[in-house]
Design an enzyme around this catalytic site. Structure first.
Site, PDB file in Angstrom:
ATOM      1  N   ASN A 212       0.844  -1.194   0.000  1.00  0.00           N
ATOM      2  CA  ASN A 212       0.000   0.000   0.000  1.00  0.00           C
ATOM      3  C   ASN A 212       0.878   1.243   0.000  1.00  0.00           C
ATOM      4  O   ASN A 212       2.108   1.144  -0.054  1.00  0.00           O
ATOM      5  CB  ASN A 212      -0.961  -0.020   1.199  1.00  0.00           C
ATOM      6  CG  ASN A 212      -0.202  -0.059   2.501  1.00  0.00           C
ATOM      7  OD1 ASN A 212       0.558   0.844   2.822  1.00  0.00           O
ATOM      8  ND2 ASN A 212      -0.371  -1.141   3.258  1.00  0.00           N
ATOM      9  N   ASP A 281      -4.687  -6.293   5.031  1.00  0.00           N
ATOM     10  CA  ASP A 281      -5.712  -7.137   5.642  1.00  0.00           C
ATOM     11  C   ASP A 281      -5.680  -8.552   5.081  1.00  0.00           C
ATOM     12  O   ASP A 281      -6.136  -9.490   5.725  1.00  0.00           O
ATOM     13  CB  ASP A 281      -7.100  -6.526   5.412  1.00  0.00           C
ATOM     14  CG  ASP A 281      -7.257  -5.256   6.234  1.00  0.00           C
ATOM     15  OD1 ASP A 281      -6.824  -5.253   7.395  1.00  0.00           O
ATOM     16  OD2 ASP A 281      -7.785  -4.255   5.705  1.00  0.00           O
ATOM     17  N   LYS A 291       8.934 -17.540 -10.131  1.00  0.00           N
ATOM     18  CA  LYS A 291       8.297 -16.388 -10.778  1.00  0.00           C
ATOM     19  C   LYS A 291       7.153 -16.864 -11.673  1.00  0.00           C
ATOM     20  O   LYS A 291       7.347 -17.772 -12.494  1.00  0.00           O
ATOM     21  CB  LYS A 291       9.349 -15.639 -11.610  1.00  0.00           C
ATOM     22  CG  LYS A 291       8.846 -14.371 -12.215  1.00  0.00           C
ATOM     23  CD  LYS A 291       9.927 -13.698 -13.042  1.00  0.00           C
ATOM     24  CE  LYS A 291       9.321 -12.578 -13.857  1.00  0.00           C
ATOM     25  NZ  LYS A 291      10.216 -12.114 -14.897  1.00  0.00           N
ATOM     26  N   PHE A 325      -4.718   3.768  14.687  1.00  0.00           N
ATOM     27  CA  PHE A 325      -4.907   4.750  13.619  1.00  0.00           C
ATOM     28  C   PHE A 325      -5.966   4.215  12.671  1.00  0.00           C
ATOM     29  O   PHE A 325      -6.054   3.008  12.465  1.00  0.00           O
ATOM     30  CB  PHE A 325      -3.599   4.961  12.829  1.00  0.00           C
ATOM     31  CG  PHE A 325      -2.656   5.910  13.494  1.00  0.00           C
ATOM     32  CD1 PHE A 325      -2.037   5.571  14.690  1.00  0.00           C
ATOM     33  CD2 PHE A 325      -2.384   7.147  12.926  1.00  0.00           C
ATOM     34  CE1 PHE A 325      -1.160   6.448  15.317  1.00  0.00           C
ATOM     35  CE2 PHE A 325      -1.508   8.032  13.539  1.00  0.00           C
ATOM     36  CZ  PHE A 325      -0.900   7.683  14.739  1.00  0.00           C
ATOM     37  N   LYS A 339     -13.724   1.138  15.298  1.00  0.00           N
ATOM     38  CA  LYS A 339     -12.437   0.447  15.501  1.00  0.00           C
ATOM     39  C   LYS A 339     -11.959   0.596  16.953  1.00  0.00           C
ATOM     40  O   LYS A 339     -11.396  -0.322  17.534  1.00  0.00           O
ATOM     41  CB  LYS A 339     -11.384   0.984  14.527  1.00  0.00           C
ATOM     42  CG  LYS A 339     -11.653   0.551  13.087  1.00  0.00           C
ATOM     43  CD  LYS A 339     -10.700   1.178  12.079  1.00  0.00           C
ATOM     44  CE  LYS A 339     -11.151   0.872  10.652  1.00  0.00           C
ATOM     45  NZ  LYS A 339     -10.427   1.583   9.617  1.00  0.00           N
ATOM     46  N   LYS A 343     -11.583  -2.959  18.876  1.00  0.00           N
ATOM     47  CA  LYS A 343     -10.207  -3.416  19.121  1.00  0.00           C
ATOM     48  C   LYS A 343      -9.748  -3.137  20.565  1.00  0.00           C
ATOM     49  O   LYS A 343      -8.581  -3.304  20.889  1.00  0.00           O
ATOM     50  CB  LYS A 343      -9.253  -2.782  18.104  1.00  0.00           C
ATOM     51  CG  LYS A 343      -9.640  -3.116  16.649  1.00  0.00           C
ATOM     52  CD  LYS A 343      -8.566  -2.751  15.641  1.00  0.00           C
ATOM     53  CE  LYS A 343      -9.064  -2.962  14.216  1.00  0.00           C
ATOM     54  NZ  LYS A 343      -8.016  -2.994  13.202  1.00  0.00           N
TER      55      LYS A 343
HETATM   56  O1  PMT Z   1       3.105   6.084   6.468  1.00  0.00           O
HETATM   57  P1  PMT Z   1       2.569   7.418   5.995  1.00  0.00           P
HETATM   58  O2  PMT Z   1       2.753   7.618   4.503  1.00  0.00           O
HETATM   59  O3  PMT Z   1       3.122   8.574   6.801  1.00  0.00           O
HETATM   60  O4  PMT Z   1       0.982   7.415   6.213  1.00  0.00           O
HETATM   61  C1  PMT Z   1       0.468   7.362   7.519  1.00  0.00           C
HETATM   62  C2  PMT Z   1      -0.814   6.523   7.575  1.00  0.00           C
HETATM   63  C3  PMT Z   1      -1.886   7.200   6.747  1.00  0.00           C
HETATM   64  C4  PMT Z   1      -0.553   5.110   7.046  1.00  0.00           C
HETATM   65  C5  PMT Z   1      -1.199   6.449   9.096  1.00  0.00           C
HETATM   66  O5  PMT Z   1      -1.347   7.732   9.620  1.00  0.00           O
HETATM   67  C6  PMT Z   1      -2.490   5.675   9.302  1.00  0.00           C
HETATM   68  O6  PMT Z   1      -3.586   6.227   9.244  1.00  0.00           O
HETATM   69  N1  PMT Z   1      -2.357   4.354   9.569  1.00  0.00           N
HETATM   70  C7  PMT Z   1      -3.517   3.427   9.668  1.00  0.00           C
HETATM   71  C8  PMT Z   1      -3.833   2.886   8.317  1.00  0.00           C
HETATM   72  C9  PMT Z   1      -5.176   2.179   8.259  1.00  0.00           C
HETATM   73  O7  PMT Z   1      -5.983   2.461   7.454  1.00  0.00           O
HETATM   74  O8  PMT Z   1      -5.397   1.292   9.149  1.00  0.00           O
HETATM   75  P2  PMT Z   1      -6.728   0.364   9.216  1.00  0.00           P
HETATM   76  O9  PMT Z   1      -7.953   1.170   9.268  1.00  0.00           O
HETATM   77  O10 PMT Z   1      -6.603  -0.693   8.162  1.00  0.00           O
HETATM   78  O11 PMT Z   1      -6.472  -0.318  10.603  1.00  0.00           O
HETATM   79  C10 PMT Z   1      -6.834   0.277  11.837  1.00  0.00           C
HETATM   80  C11 PMT Z   1      -5.760   0.003  12.854  1.00  0.00           C
HETATM   81  O12 PMT Z   1      -5.576  -1.419  12.987  1.00  0.00           O
HETATM   82  C12 PMT Z   1      -4.410   0.576  12.497  1.00  0.00           C
HETATM   83  O13 PMT Z   1      -3.828   1.059  13.670  1.00  0.00           O
HETATM   84  C13 PMT Z   1      -3.634  -0.625  11.940  1.00  0.00           C
HETATM   85  O14 PMT Z   1      -2.237  -0.530  12.198  1.00  0.00           O
HETATM   86  C14 PMT Z   1      -4.258  -1.788  12.703  1.00  0.00           C
HETATM   87  N2  PMT Z   1      -4.255  -3.043  11.936  1.00  0.00           N
HETATM   88  C15 PMT Z   1      -4.967  -3.182  10.786  1.00  0.00           C
HETATM   89  C16 PMT Z   1      -5.002  -4.390  10.110  1.00  0.00           C
HETATM   90  C17 PMT Z   1      -4.285  -5.474  10.628  1.00  0.00           C
HETATM   91  N3  PMT Z   1      -4.274  -6.653  10.008  1.00  0.00           N
HETATM   92  N4  PMT Z   1      -3.590  -5.338  11.759  1.00  0.00           N
HETATM   93  C18 PMT Z   1      -3.561  -4.150  12.428  1.00  0.00           C
HETATM   94  O15 PMT Z   1      -2.915  -4.034  13.467  1.00  0.00           O
END
Ligand code: PMT
Length: 402
Positions: A212, A281, A291, A325, A339, A343
């Site tokens: 991503n 995810d 390959k 986040f 979330k 969580k």
């Molecule tokens: O890295 P940069 O370019 O500076 O950008 C920063 C950012 C936009 C990536 C960051 O600020 C941010 O928002 N990170 C969260 C990205 C996101 O969309 O997360 P999510 O909504 O998929 O997941 C929610 C939370 O669960 C996050 O804290 C994530 O780390 C966590 N998660 C998600 C999926 C997973 N399988 N395991 C996790 O721990």
């Protein structure tokens, strides 16, 4: 560009090492970051780089130790000593370190070191053998015990052709140290912080992967801010092109599964977790061992769910404060709060990624910090470094640690 050093008076002392030319880059970078800069050079330093270079960069006279203006010399060293918010000697030669450790003040630079009450940082640069000599190390330790700070030199090819320790630290690293000493509210001293940053990579075959747009900037800014505030930081990072903040314990990972395992190993020791990584995810059900050859018009990749690392941390939570986040393009509050609850988090930063200026890859960010107690703080667009401090400010205000 962020003006993190706006209105800060930074005095740079340049002694006679070949790395003196790098001080021009340091000066220019600090000016762009808003600092007022004055320069003291030793007589030897002027043989390696012209004072005019620094005069042009700073717009200020350069104070050179020529002994020609002895009448003004006394006044100058006191005035400069008082003017400085911080004094950085870069490069610091073995000679200057030795003199400072012995209280010798026989030129403008060493006299100012003695005269100032400003925090003084030495960035040594010299040949490896010289740097490792017991007498030099004794002098460094003596100064450290007296409260002077040191920016450790890097390793690599030295100007003399030798390889080893003794290169002037990178300009970025010197700037990080200056920032950390200027803004040293040490409210996180004694805390251990786990930060995740960057993207994950899910392999399709040995040469291809799904990933991503996360650059890691947000997570690295949080790690750096926590270090500045005195925390011990474990940084679990997906692949990025960033230089890790000085002082972080760095754990590079590639896939979501790698991140899951590494984070769980570090979790028990953590007091706070900032989960800013953008974790995939899904992963490929079965990575091809060779390959994949093109041939068919279309192929299907089967994806399976990755573990939700943060959800797992929420389940295993004992003392830890969990800050998640959520990057959202619409209905930020609704999605972020879902979330937060699902969580078992203490805070979630609803990250508004609907515009180019914030979120993925940009140098700035904006969003809303939701707390489990129901309060919300809206954080307007600002640099990721400032943004990191704003989040930490709120977390530290609300949380009481033993
Ligand atoms: O890295 P940069 O370019 O500076 O950008 C920063 C950012 C936009 C990536 C960051 O600020 C941010 O928002 N990170 C969260 C990205 C996101 O969309 O997360 P999510 O909504 O998929 O997941 C929610 C939370 O669960 C996050 O804290 C994530 O780390 C966590 N998660 C998600 C999926 C997973 N399988 N395991 C996790 O721990």
């Amino acid at each position: 560009m962020s003006k993190i050093f706006k209105d800060k008076n930074i005095l740079i002392g340049i002694s006679g090492g070949i790395a003196a030319y790098k001080s021009a880059d340091l000066t220019s970078r600090l000016i762009k970051l808003g600092a007022n800069i004055k320069i003291i050079m030793t007589a030897n330093a002027t043989k390696l780089i012209q004072p005019l270079t620094f005069q042009s960069l700073t717009g200020n006279p350069v104070y050179v130790d020529t002994f020609q203006s002895t009448e003004r010399w006394d006044i100058e060293h006191i005035a400069l000593a008082k003017w400085a918010d911080i004094f950085v000697i870069a490069p610091a030669t073995a000679n200057v370190i030795g003199k400072a450790a012995s209280g010798i003040a026989d030129d403008l630079l060493t006299t100012t070191i003695l005269a100032t009450e400003a925090k003084t940082l030495f960035a040594p640069a010299m040949n490896t053998v010289m740097y490792q000599k017991q007498i030099v190390q004794d002098n460094i330790n003596k100064l450290k015990n007296l409260g002077y700070a040191f920016i450790p030199p890097g390793r690599g090819r030295l100007a003399c052709g030798d390889w080893g320790e003794g290169k002037l630290a990178d300009v970025d690293v010197i700037i990080q140290h200056i920032e950390s000493h200027l803004y040293s509210s040490k409210d996180m001293e004694g805390l251990r912080v786990l930060v995740t940053a960057g993207p994950t990579r899910e392999s399709i075959d040995p040469v291809r992967y799904i990933t991503n747009r996360s650059s890691g900037k947000m997570g690295y800014a949080i790690a750096e801010a926590c270090i500045q505030r005195g925390a011990v930081v474990d940084l679990v990072t997906g692949p990025t092109s960033l230089q890790a903040p000085a002082g972080a314990n760095v754990f590079p990972v590639e896939s979501a599964m790698d991140m899951y395992q590494t984070v769980l190993k570090l979790y028990d020791k953590a007091d706070i977790v900032f989960k800013s990584a953008a974790v995939a995810d899904y992963r490929i059900k079965e990575m091809a061992s060779n390959k994949i050859k093109k041939g068919q018009d279309s192929i299907t990749l089967e994806l399976v769910r990755n573990p939700d690392i943060l959800m797992e941390l929420g389940k295993r939570k004992t003392k830890q404060i969990l800050v998640g986040f959520a990057a959202e393009t619409e209905e930020l509050e609704k999605h972020a709060l879902k979330k937060l609850n699902r969580k078992n988090l203490d805070f979630i930063l609803g990250n508004d990624v609907s515009t180019k200026e914030s979120g993925f890859q940009s140098d700035a960010n904006q969003g809303i910090l939701f707390s489990k107690d129901g309060s919300t703080i809206s954080i307007p667009l600002m640099t990721k470094k400032e943004f990191a401090h704003r989040i930490i400010d709120e977390v530290m205000k609300k949380v009481k640690f033993d």
